[in-house]
Scaffold this active site. Structure first.
Site, PDB file in Angstrom:
ATOM      1  CG  HIS A 256     -25.315  -5.417 -35.540  1.00 34.17           C
ATOM      2  ND1 HIS A 256     -26.333  -6.286 -35.206  1.00 34.17           N
ATOM      3  CD2 HIS A 256     -25.900  -4.204 -35.678  1.00 34.17           C
ATOM      4  CE1 HIS A 256     -27.476  -5.631 -35.174  1.00 34.17           C
ATOM      5  NE2 HIS A 256     -27.252  -4.375 -35.464  1.00 34.17           N
ATOM      6  CB  THR A 257     -22.368  -9.918 -32.136  1.00 36.79           C
ATOM      7  OG1 THR A 257     -22.358 -10.372 -33.490  1.00 36.79           O
ATOM      8  CG2 THR A 257     -22.802 -11.046 -31.231  1.00 36.79           C
TER       9      THR A 257
ATOM     10  CG  HIS B 254     -17.231 -10.209 -29.873  1.00 37.24           C
ATOM     11  ND1 HIS B 254     -18.224  -9.263 -29.750  1.00 37.24           N
ATOM     12  CD2 HIS B 254     -17.258 -10.639 -31.151  1.00 37.24           C
ATOM     13  CE1 HIS B 254     -18.840  -9.144 -30.916  1.00 37.24           C
ATOM     14  NE2 HIS B 254     -18.272  -9.944 -31.776  1.00 37.24           N
ATOM     15  CD  GLU B 255     -14.704  -6.900 -34.884  1.00 41.54           C
ATOM     16  OE1 GLU B 255     -15.549  -7.684 -35.320  1.00 41.54           O
ATOM     17  OE2 GLU B 255     -14.614  -5.736 -35.268  1.00 41.54           O
TER      18      GLU B 255
ATOM     19  CB  CYS C 157     -13.171 -31.633 -29.375  1.00 42.25           C
ATOM     20  SG  CYS C 157     -13.290 -30.231 -30.518  1.00 42.25           S
TER      21      CYS C 157
ATOM     22  CB  CYS D 280     -13.885 -25.856 -30.474  1.00 45.15           C
ATOM     23  SG  CYS D 280     -13.184 -26.436 -28.934  1.00 45.15           S
TER      24      CYS D 280
ATOM     25  NE  ARG E 282     -19.952 -26.016 -31.602  1.00 53.35           N
ATOM     26  CZ  ARG E 282     -20.626 -27.077 -32.054  1.00 53.35           C
ATOM     27  NH1 ARG E 282     -21.931 -27.007 -32.259  1.00 53.35           N
ATOM     28  NH2 ARG E 282     -20.000 -28.209 -32.270  1.00 53.35           N
TER      29      ARG E 282
END
Length: 378
Positions: free
Chosen positions: A47-48, A68-69, A101, A112, A116
């Site tokens: 959904h993003t 991204h998946e 980090c 991170c 991030r």
């Protein structure tokens, strides 16, 4: 091998907000220092992706390659990359783990400093340039992954190396939504065996949170959603009771408190709706109840509750990617699936060839799919 050379391949390019994606030939540059070029075999729609494609509530960055998946295989590695080699099977992740980090060194955090999630950045962090071009003009990246392309370039810290035996068309969905929901329950809410868990929002992330409740041995799992059709599907994920707030005159928190003799032991919110977040917290049992927020609110939202809820020993927590460190933890989640302790197939409601990516968007916009997995080379 195309090591060190530009690769021409197909990618789905978003040219503007809400416009259908178009399959284009793009040039993908070789990986620079600490980068990896990955051949994507399967990518799913989350959904993003839809949210940033619609670009209603955030900075529009176009033309862009979303996605991204996914699951893929390392094609080549840039300078300084030692823990991945061509041929390795990987899951790209929208947030990374630099391992250097304070967050990465902390046992408690997965946020991170270097890697991030950054939804506005459309370029690589190494040199501020894009690795994608069409006729020499740059096409922007998305959350460091851009998996709607047959080849993509990703920072090494955003790739989890996984068991090559794992079927990429199934485990690709672990690289975002399913891990987020699963981890929210297993790593953050941590229900004890026999406890009662409420899940607000029964999309893919909520159902993954429900799956986590089942794996924890919860005795009762209450699904809360405004769509009554979701109950049938939720039963496959262990849902024992269903509450539709629209069916009740009193607030949903009161309904849940009555149903459970004082409140649920754990509650997980997966909607992004501020009222659901507040209800999620207020419906947990005093003394030991824990509520976990997963959904992403809008910019204007304010969380309001009476401080007595805290003084009465209710706990409110938030989570990001289910508290999983991508490189360290995701390979283990894949192994849980390989041992048949976690079922991923029931999340995958549709599969289409990559050329039909707009069909995947339509299915999600209509609310018909949990996860649609696209095969890049079908």
């Amino acid at each position: 091998m195309a090591t060190g050379k530009v690769i021409k391949c197909k990618a789905a390019v978003a040219w503007g907000a809400g416009k259908p994606l178009s399959i284009e030939e793009v040039e993908v540059a070789p990986p620079q220092a600490m980068e990896v070029r990955v051949k994507i075999l399967y990518t799913a729609l989350c959904h993003t992706d839809v949210y940033f494609w619609e670009a209603k509530g955030q900075t529009p960055v176009f033309p862009r390659i979303l996605g991204h998946e996914a699951g893929g295989i390392v094609e080549s590695v840039g300078e300084g990359v030692t823990e991945l080699a061509p041929g390795d099977h990987v899951l790209p992740v929208f947030t990374g783990e630099c391992k250097e980090c304070a967050h990465c060194k902390s046992e408690e955090s997965n946020m991170c400093d270097l890697l991030r999630i950054n939804v506005d950045r459309g370029v690589m962090i190494g040199d501020g340039q894009s690795r994608f071009t069409i006729n020499g003009k740059p096409i922007f990246h998305f959350v460091g992954t851009s998996t709607f392309s047959e080849y993509t370039v990703i920072h090494v810290g955003c790739l989890a190396k996984i068991n090559p035996e794992a079927p990429l068309d199934k485990v690709c969905i672990l690289s975002c939504g399913i891990s987020t929901g699963l981890g929210a329950t297993l790593n953050v809410a941590k229900p004890k065996k026999g406890q009662t868990v409420a899940i607000f929002g029964l999309g893919a992330v909520g159902l993954a949170a429900m799956e986590g409740a089942g794996l924890s041995g919860a005795s009762r799992i209450i699904g809360v959603d405004l769509n009554p059709a979701k109950f049938e599907q939720a039963k496959k994920f262990g849902c024992t009771d269903f509450v539709n707030p629209k069916d009740h005159k009193k607030p949903v928190r009161e309904v849940l408190i009555e149903m459970t003799n004082g409140g649920v032991d754990r509650a997980v919110e997966c909607t992004g709706n501020i009222n659901a977040m507040i209800s999620c917290f207020e419906c947990v049992h005093d003394g030991w109840g824990v509520a976990v927020l997963v959904g992403v609110p809008t910019k204007e939202d304010v969380f309001k509750t009476h401080p007595m809820n805290f003084l009465n020993e209710k706990t409110l927590k938030g989570t990001f990617f289910g508290n999983y460190k991508p490189r360290t933890d995701l390979p283990n989640v894949v192994e849980v699936y390989m041992r048949k302790e976690l079922e991923l197939e029931k999340f995958i409601t549709h599969s289409v060839p990559f050329s039909q990516i707009n069909t995947a968007f339509d299915l999600m916009l209509k609310g018909e799919s949990l996860r649609c997995v696209m095969s890049m080379y079908e």
